[in-house]
Design a protein around this motif. Structure first.
Motif, PDB file in Angstrom:
ATOM      1  N   PHE A 142       0.554  -0.801  -0.071  1.00  0.00           N
ATOM      2  CA  PHE A 142       0.030   0.083   0.099  1.00  0.00           C
ATOM      3  C   PHE A 142       0.833   1.455  -0.027  1.00  0.00           C
ATOM      4  N   ASP A 143       0.269   2.300  -0.506  1.00  0.00           N
ATOM      5  CA  ASP A 143       1.012   3.499  -1.033  1.00  0.00           C
ATOM      6  C   ASP A 143       1.577   4.316   0.378  1.00  0.00           C
ATOM      7  N   ARG A 144       1.100   4.294   1.288  1.00  0.00           N
ATOM      8  CA  ARG A 144       1.233   5.135   2.454  1.00  0.00           C
ATOM      9  C   ARG A 144       2.690   4.738   2.922  1.00  0.00           C
ATOM     10  N   HIS A 145       3.006   3.426   2.942  1.00  0.00           N
ATOM     11  CA  HIS A 145       4.292   2.940   3.340  1.00  0.00           C
ATOM     12  C   HIS A 145       5.457   3.891   2.723  1.00  0.00           C
ATOM     13  N   TYR A 146       5.124   4.041   1.299  1.00  0.00           N
ATOM     14  CA  TYR A 146       6.181   4.927   0.833  1.00  0.00           C
ATOM     15  C   TYR A 146       6.191   6.381   1.027  1.00  0.00           C
ATOM     16  N   TRP A 147       5.271   6.836   1.667  1.00  0.00           N
ATOM     17  CA  TRP A 147       4.889   8.478   1.985  1.00  0.00           C
ATOM     18  C   TRP A 147       5.113   8.490   3.282  1.00  0.00           C
ATOM     19  N   ALA A 148       6.239   7.981   4.014  1.00  0.00           N
ATOM     20  CA  ALA A 148       6.567   8.167   5.126  1.00  0.00           C
ATOM     21  C   ALA A 148       6.870   9.626   5.760  1.00  0.00           C
ATOM     22  N   THR A 149       7.269  10.263   4.563  1.00  0.00           N
ATOM     23  CA  THR A 149       7.526  11.782   5.075  1.00  0.00           C
ATOM     24  C   THR A 149       6.364  12.672   4.728  1.00  0.00           C
ATOM     25  N   SER A 150       5.187  12.364   4.631  1.00  0.00           N
ATOM     26  CA  SER A 150       3.803  12.958   4.509  1.00  0.00           C
ATOM     27  C   SER A 150       3.202  12.781   5.666  1.00  0.00           C
ATOM     28  N   THR A 151       2.473  13.936   5.992  1.00  0.00           N
ATOM     29  CA  THR A 151       1.708  14.036   7.523  1.00  0.00           C
ATOM     30  C   THR A 151       0.227  13.156   7.253  1.00  0.00           C
ATOM     31  N   MET A 155      -4.533  10.798   1.746  1.00  0.00           N
ATOM     32  CA  MET A 155      -4.078  10.578   0.477  1.00  0.00           C
ATOM     33  C   MET A 155      -4.704   9.345  -0.182  1.00  0.00           C
ATOM     34  N   LEU A 156      -4.870   9.663  -1.657  1.00  0.00           N
ATOM     35  CA  LEU A 156      -5.171   8.608  -2.371  1.00  0.00           C
ATOM     36  C   LEU A 156      -4.602   8.656  -4.093  1.00  0.00           C
ATOM     37  N   THR A 157      -4.867   7.398  -4.492  1.00  0.00           N
ATOM     38  CA  THR A 157      -4.483   7.182  -6.009  1.00  0.00           C
ATOM     39  C   THR A 157      -5.612   7.038  -6.841  1.00  0.00           C
ATOM     40  N   ALA A 158      -5.319   7.755  -8.117  1.00  0.00           N
ATOM     41  CA  ALA A 158      -6.279   7.471  -9.171  1.00  0.00           C
ATOM     42  C   ALA A 158      -5.565   6.655 -10.181  1.00  0.00           C
ATOM     43  N   PHE A 159      -6.114   5.380 -10.478  1.00  0.00           N
ATOM     44  CA  PHE A 159      -5.366   4.510 -11.482  1.00  0.00           C
ATOM     45  C   PHE A 159      -6.349   4.954 -12.766  1.00  0.00           C
ATOM     46  N   ILE A 160      -5.555   5.360 -14.099  1.00  0.00           N
ATOM     47  CA  ILE A 160      -6.279   5.726 -14.913  1.00  0.00           C
ATOM     48  C   ILE A 160      -5.794   5.069 -16.362  1.00  0.00           C
ATOM     49  N   PRO A 161      -6.284   3.968 -16.717  1.00  0.00           N
ATOM     50  CA  PRO A 161      -5.990   3.117 -18.021  1.00  0.00           C
ATOM     51  C   PRO A 161      -6.466   3.958 -19.164  1.00  0.00           C
ATOM     52  N   PHE A 162      -5.817   4.171 -20.287  1.00  0.00           N
ATOM     53  CA  PHE A 162      -6.173   4.601 -21.635  1.00  0.00           C
ATOM     54  C   PHE A 162      -7.241   3.681 -22.280  1.00  0.00           C
ATOM     55  N   CYS A 234      -4.808   5.413   0.379  1.00  0.00           N
ATOM     56  CA  CYS A 234      -3.213   5.252   0.511  1.00  0.00           C
ATOM     57  C   CYS A 234      -3.088   3.995   1.252  1.00  0.00           C
ATOM     58  N   ARG A 235      -3.985   3.451   2.196  1.00  0.00           N
ATOM     59  CA  ARG A 235      -3.691   2.313   3.142  1.00  0.00           C
ATOM     60  C   ARG A 235      -4.401   0.988   2.469  1.00  0.00           C
ATOM     61  N   THR A 236      -4.947   0.908   1.261  1.00  0.00           N
ATOM     62  CA  THR A 236      -5.388  -0.182   0.536  1.00  0.00           C
ATOM     63  C   THR A 236      -4.405  -0.939  -0.219  1.00  0.00           C
ATOM     64  N   ARG A 250      -1.788   0.260 -20.942  1.00  0.00           N
ATOM     65  CA  ARG A 250      -1.395   1.723 -20.851  1.00  0.00           C
ATOM     66  C   ARG A 250      -2.177   2.428 -19.624  1.00  0.00           C
ATOM     67  N   ALA A 251      -1.364   3.144 -18.831  1.00  0.00           N
ATOM     68  CA  ALA A 251      -2.238   3.609 -17.762  1.00  0.00           C
ATOM     69  C   ALA A 251      -1.329   4.746 -17.167  1.00  0.00           C
ATOM     70  N   ILE A 252      -1.850   5.597 -16.206  1.00  0.00           N
ATOM     71  CA  ILE A 252      -1.299   6.470 -15.293  1.00  0.00           C
ATOM     72  C   ILE A 252      -1.569   6.275 -14.065  1.00  0.00           C
ATOM     73  N   SER A 253      -0.885   6.070 -13.229  1.00  0.00           N
ATOM     74  CA  SER A 253      -1.250   6.184 -11.545  1.00  0.00           C
ATOM     75  C   SER A 253      -0.809   7.717 -11.123  1.00  0.00           C
ATOM     76  N   LEU A 254      -1.759   8.066 -10.743  1.00  0.00           N
ATOM     77  CA  LEU A 254      -1.848   9.616 -10.336  1.00  0.00           C
ATOM     78  C   LEU A 254      -2.090   9.561  -8.732  1.00  0.00           C
ATOM     79  N   HIS A 255      -0.937   9.875  -8.033  1.00  0.00           N
ATOM     80  CA  HIS A 255      -1.225  10.012  -6.783  1.00  0.00           C
ATOM     81  C   HIS A 255      -1.447  11.202  -6.211  1.00  0.00           C
ATOM     82  N   LEU A 256      -2.437  11.663  -5.370  1.00  0.00           N
ATOM     83  CA  LEU A 256      -3.097  12.615  -4.760  1.00  0.00           C
ATOM     84  C   LEU A 256      -3.091  13.249  -3.395  1.00  0.00           C
ATOM     85  N   GLN A 257      -2.775  14.079  -2.975  1.00  0.00           N
ATOM     86  CA  GLN A 257      -2.680  14.606  -1.688  1.00  0.00           C
ATOM     87  C   GLN A 257      -3.702  15.463  -1.361  1.00  0.00           C
TER      88      GLN A 257
END
Length: 305
Positions: A142-151, A155-162, A234-236, A250-257
């Motif tokens: 889950f993404d929150r693990h890699y965002w330890a420097t964020s308070t 936060m959440l992620t939008a997964f956008i396939p084309f 962010c914790r899913t 093809r996709a974009i992973s758009l992380h949002l704060q």
């Protein structure tokens, strides 16, 4: 780079019909993910694909002023592996403009229950149609693990396939409700990206956390129709499988704060200071810390003010 001003944060009546309902927001809060209505037009997804091909061919509208130490950045010399290219919203103007569509930010704001949504990171992803390619397999994380420097915890992620994206292509798969789990221990090694860790260790971590919480692991591959977007907390826990189709995924992973997110210092138990790529890219606050509100790299997508 063009950044939207506050006057641009408006929706048409038709777009407002595409926002999550109260029931959708409750679903996201319970399950940790949400499949949107059709946010992007066919013309926009076609343009995303064309722009990505130009990018892979070497076109850049700009490049980062400095190359962060852990930048994910596929180049042709790396071959036919899964491609990841961070900061795509910054390096390609067309892609950046489409990703700053106010409707996308408004949907995220509803789900996160936030007044402001900013970009945190964007990664262009290409999963080649090679069934046995090891790099196509994304282990559970889950993404929150890699965002330890964020308070922030919102936060959440939008997964956008084309394109239409289903299980055959190795679509994103959610571990339903896992954002509400308690972790078994404060294992600060989790601040290392999954690419730096053994896949079997991450699989076992998922199972351990499920047992600790007394729940079964319920994995849901998300079929995402073209133009729709899957959002996850962010914790899913999530991952993805092989692309066994005859087309690239093809996709974009758009992380949002959310607007309240700020930088914080974070140290592992061995004393190592954790850093994120932004920390050498964005401007500095008055106290010398990285500014996670820097509009040049982390533009606002939506604001109610």
């Amino acid at each position: 780079m063009t950044v939207q001003d506050s006057a641009a944060f408006t929706l048409t009546d038709a777009e407002r019909e595409l926002l999550p309902s109260d029931e959708d927001v409750a679903f996201y809060a319970e399950h940790g993910w949400y499949l949107s209505k059709k946010i992007f037009t066919d013309e926009e997804t076609e343009l995303l694909e064309k722009s990505s091909e130009r990018f892979y061919g070497g076109q850049r509208d700009r490049t980062l002023p400095v190359r962060p130490p852990k930048l994910a950045y596929w180049e042709p010399a790396k071959g036919d592996v899964q491609r990841h290219n961070d900061y795509i919203h910054y390096e390609d103007d067309t892609i950046g403009r489409i990703l700053r569509k106010p409707l996308l930010g408004a949907v995220a704001a509803r789900l996160a229950e936030a007044d402001v949504i900013r970009v945190f990171q964007s990664t262009l992803i290409y999963k080649p149609p090679v069934a046995g390619e090891p790099s196509n397999l994304v282990p559970w994380h889950f993404d929150r693990h890699y965002w330890a420097t964020s308070t922030s915890e919102r936060m959440l992620t939008a997964f956008i396939p084309f394109h239409d994206c289903g299980e055959e292509m190795g679509t994103i798969t959610m571990v339903d409700g896992s954002h509400r789990w308690k972790e078994t221990a404060a294992n600060d090694a989790t601040s290392l990206h999954f690419a730096e860790r053994d896949r079997s260790e991450l699989d076992e971590m998922l199972e351990q956390n499920a047992r600790y919480n007394g729940v079964e692991v319920r994995k849901i591959p998300i079929h995402i129709p073209r133009g729709h977007v899957n959002f996850h907390h962010c914790r899913t826990y999530h991952g993805s499988g092989a692309n066994v189709s005859d087309r690239p995924r093809r996709a974009i992973s758009l992380h949002l704060q959310d607007g309240g997110n700020r930088y914080r210092e974070f140290f592992r138990t061995d004393g190592t200071k954790v850093s994120y790529n932004h920390d050498v890219v964005v401007r500095k606050n008055a106290d010398g810390t990285p500014d996670y509100t820097d509009p040049e790299f982390l533009p606002v997508l939506w604001s109610t003010s």
